[in-house]
Scaffold this active site. Structure first.
Site, short mmCIF file in Angstrom:
data_model
loop_
_atom_site.label_atom_id
_atom_site.label_comp_id
_atom_site.label_asym_id
_atom_site.label_seq_id
_atom_site.Cartn_x
_atom_site.Cartn_y
_atom_site.Cartn_z
N ARG A 111 0.86 -1.19 0.00
CA ARG A 111 0.00 0.00 0.00
C ARG A 111 0.89 1.24 0.00
O ARG A 111 2.00 1.22 0.57
CB ARG A 111 -0.88 0.04 1.25
CG ARG A 111 -2.05 -0.93 1.22
CD ARG A 111 -3.15 -0.47 0.26
NE ARG A 111 -4.32 -1.32 0.28
CZ ARG A 111 -4.56 -2.32 -0.58
NH1 ARG A 111 -3.70 -2.60 -1.54
NH2 ARG A 111 -5.67 -3.03 -0.49
N HIS A 143 -1.46 0.81 -9.63
CA HIS A 143 -2.14 -0.14 -8.72
C HIS A 143 -2.78 -1.28 -9.53
O HIS A 143 -3.98 -1.55 -9.40
CB HIS A 143 -3.19 0.60 -7.87
CG HIS A 143 -3.56 -0.16 -6.61
ND1 HIS A 143 -3.85 0.47 -5.42
CD2 HIS A 143 -3.70 -1.48 -6.36
CE1 HIS A 143 -4.15 -0.44 -4.51
NE2 HIS A 143 -4.07 -1.64 -5.06
P1 NAP Z 1 -1.87 -12.00 4.08
O1 NAP Z 1 -2.01 -13.38 3.52
O2 NAP Z 1 -2.70 -11.62 5.24
O3 NAP Z 1 -0.33 -11.79 4.41
C1 NAP Z 1 0.12 -10.67 5.10
C2 NAP Z 1 1.52 -10.95 5.59
O4 NAP Z 1 2.01 -9.78 6.23
C3 NAP Z 1 1.57 -12.09 6.61
O5 NAP Z 1 2.73 -12.85 6.45
C4 NAP Z 1 1.63 -11.32 7.94
O6 NAP Z 1 2.26 -12.03 9.00
C5 NAP Z 1 2.50 -10.15 7.52
N1 NAP Z 1 2.38 -9.04 8.47
C6 NAP Z 1 1.27 -8.36 8.86
N2 NAP Z 1 1.57 -7.45 9.79
C7 NAP Z 1 2.90 -7.55 10.01
C8 NAP Z 1 3.81 -6.92 10.89
N3 NAP Z 1 3.40 -5.96 11.74
N4 NAP Z 1 5.11 -7.30 10.87
C9 NAP Z 1 5.52 -8.28 10.04
N5 NAP Z 1 4.70 -8.93 9.16
C10 NAP Z 1 3.41 -8.57 9.17
O7 NAP Z 1 -2.17 -10.92 2.94
P2 NAP Z 1 -1.94 -11.06 1.36
O8 NAP Z 1 -3.13 -11.67 0.74
O9 NAP Z 1 -0.63 -11.67 1.13
O10 NAP Z 1 -1.95 -9.51 0.93
C11 NAP Z 1 -0.98 -8.63 1.44
C12 NAP Z 1 -1.27 -7.21 1.02
O11 NAP Z 1 -0.98 -7.02 -0.37
C13 NAP Z 1 -2.71 -6.73 1.11
O12 NAP Z 1 -3.08 -6.42 2.44
C14 NAP Z 1 -2.71 -5.52 0.21
O13 NAP Z 1 -2.32 -4.38 0.96
C15 NAP Z 1 -1.62 -5.83 -0.82
N6 NAP Z 1 -2.19 -6.07 -2.15
C16 NAP Z 1 -1.85 -5.24 -3.16
C17 NAP Z 1 -2.34 -5.47 -4.42
C18 NAP Z 1 -1.92 -4.63 -5.58
O14 NAP Z 1 -2.51 -4.76 -6.67
N7 NAP Z 1 -0.93 -3.79 -5.43
C19 NAP Z 1 -3.21 -6.54 -4.65
C20 NAP Z 1 -3.55 -7.36 -3.60
C21 NAP Z 1 -3.04 -7.13 -2.33
P3 NAP Z 1 1.63 -13.39 9.58
O15 NAP Z 1 1.87 -14.41 8.48
O16 NAP Z 1 2.42 -13.66 10.78
O17 NAP Z 1 0.17 -13.13 9.81
C1 GLV Z 2 -5.69 -4.54 -4.03
O1 GLV Z 2 -4.93 -3.69 -3.78
C2 GLV Z 2 -6.17 -5.49 -3.09
O2 GLV Z 2 -5.99 -5.30 -1.88
O3 GLV Z 2 -6.77 -6.49 -3.51
#
Ligand code: NAP
Ligand code: GLV
Length: 309
Positions: A224, A272
């Site tokens: 983000r 994005h």
């Molecule tokens: P997820 O499965 O919930 O993974 C989040 C990871 O971040 C987990 O490993 C979590 O640790 C870690 N984390 C959270 N808080 C932390 C902290 N304080 N210190 C260290 N690690 C921390 O989420 P995801 O599906 O992979 O998605 C991640 C993010 O990608 C989304 O929230 C969004 O912001 C971004 N995103 C961007 C796009 C884009 O198009 N640019 C698209 C989709 C998502 P734990 O494993 O210990 O819980």
């Molecule tokens: C996009 O940024 C998402 O969080 O899916």
């Protein structure tokens, strides 16, 4: 019983025909035409206006139309008792991994330099390492981070992942917590941010963190915009502390005209698009989750509001 749908006008146009077809048993209300708010039990939403969800007295489940749900938790009137489902879609996961692989390879293969050379009509080779000699660190080693890690690993990069809770994952060096972050940063020649935006991760990409990376490291932020202290980036690039940055997300989206990121030679900006929600697959995933929820069965990927993701 009705389902509220609220997203951008362009996304709404893409979702509308799919929803009626996939979920004929439900009545859909497309924001802003929400009809009687008391009839709405489910909401499928991306960046709902603050207060919208609070205006639905019988809301039972909030389905975020993205992987990140920071846009929901930002609403000061969010009805905190209503569970939130985030979107976990393998189609989207593949898309993110493609994006990360592309951008890591661009940084690794000095694409910014070769593009500059092409513009200046300079035919000159630069020293190049192999991927095996370029450690990549991934901040956020969850659904997206681990998949991107596996694909980078298959390309030959040594990959380390940082998460909030400790993990053991074969093939990866894994780190957690503040000490773990120092150790990961110290060896990450390319750093990829795939964290959720929470109180603990806001502004994590700042001058202090850049100083803990090997000199000349590359940065990819597809988490983000709020993860990056924007004022710290260009000074770090201009000083050679970082060699390049790829930003898929920025604090103000769209990135305002004239923002220095648009024209900096060592910054790549994308709008994005790293992993866009894909309605044909996402709609079926949300439909199944709503059916399970309505039947009182366990539902995966509910958000932990205390952790903010
Ligand atoms: P997820 O499965 O919930 O993974 C989040 C990871 O971040 C987990 O490993 C979590 O640790 C870690 N984390 C959270 N808080 C932390 C902290 N304080 N210190 C260290 N690690 C921390 O989420 P995801 O599906 O992979 O998605 C991640 C993010 O990608 C989304 O929230 C969004 O912001 C971004 N995103 C961007 C796009 C884009 O198009 N640019 C698209 C989709 C998502 P734990 O494993 O210990 O819980
Ligand atoms: C996009 O940024 C998402 O969080 O899916």
């Amino acid at each position: 019983m009705a389902i509220l749908f609220r997203s951008t006008p362009a996304a709404t146009a893409r979702w509308r025909p799919l929803l009626g077809e996939l979920m004929p048993e439900h009545e859909f209300r497309f924001w802003p035409e929400i009809g009687d708010p008391a009839a709405i039990e489910y909401a499928m939403v991306w960046q709902p206006p603050p207060g919208l969800l609070a205006s639905l007295p019988n809301l039972r489940l909030i389905c975020g139309l993205g992987a990140g749900i920071d846009h929901l938790l930002r609403d000061p009137e969010l009805p905190r008792h209503v569970p939130i489902l985030r979107l976990v879609d393998p189609y989207m996961t593949d898309a993110m991994s493609e994006y990360v692989a592309l951008q890591v390879l661009r940084l690794h293969r000095q694409d910014l330099d070769y593009l500059a050379q092409q513009r200046a009509q300079i035919w000159e080779e630069r020293e190049q390492k192999n991927g095996a000699e370029r450690p990549v660190g991934i901040l956020g080693f969850g659904t997206l981070g681990q998949d991107a890690g596996r694909k980078l690993h298959a390309l030959g990069f040594p990959v380390a992942g940082w998460s909030r809770t400790a993990k053991e994952i074969a093939g990866f060096a894994t780190y957690a917590g503040a000490d773990g972050l120092d150790a990961l940063l110290a060896k990450s020649e390319i750093l990829v941010c795939l964290l959720p935006l929470t109180a603990a991760t806001e502004s994590i990409l700042n001058a202090g963190l850049f100083a803990r990376l090997p000199r000349g490291a590359g940065l990819v932020n597809a988490g983000r915009g709020g993860h990056l202290v924007e004022a710290d980036l260009i000074p770090a690039l201009d000083a050679g502390r970082l060699s390049g940055a790829v930003l898929d997300v920025v604090r103000e989206e769209p990135l305002p005209a004239g923002h220095p990121f648009w024209s900096h030679p060592r910054i790549i900006v994308t709008p994005h698009i790293a992993a866009e929600t894909h309605p044909p697959t996402a709609a079926a995933i949300i439909r199944d989750a709503i059916r399970r929820f309505a039947a009182g069965q366990p539902v995966a990927n509910l958000v932990d509001p205390a952790q903010g993701y």
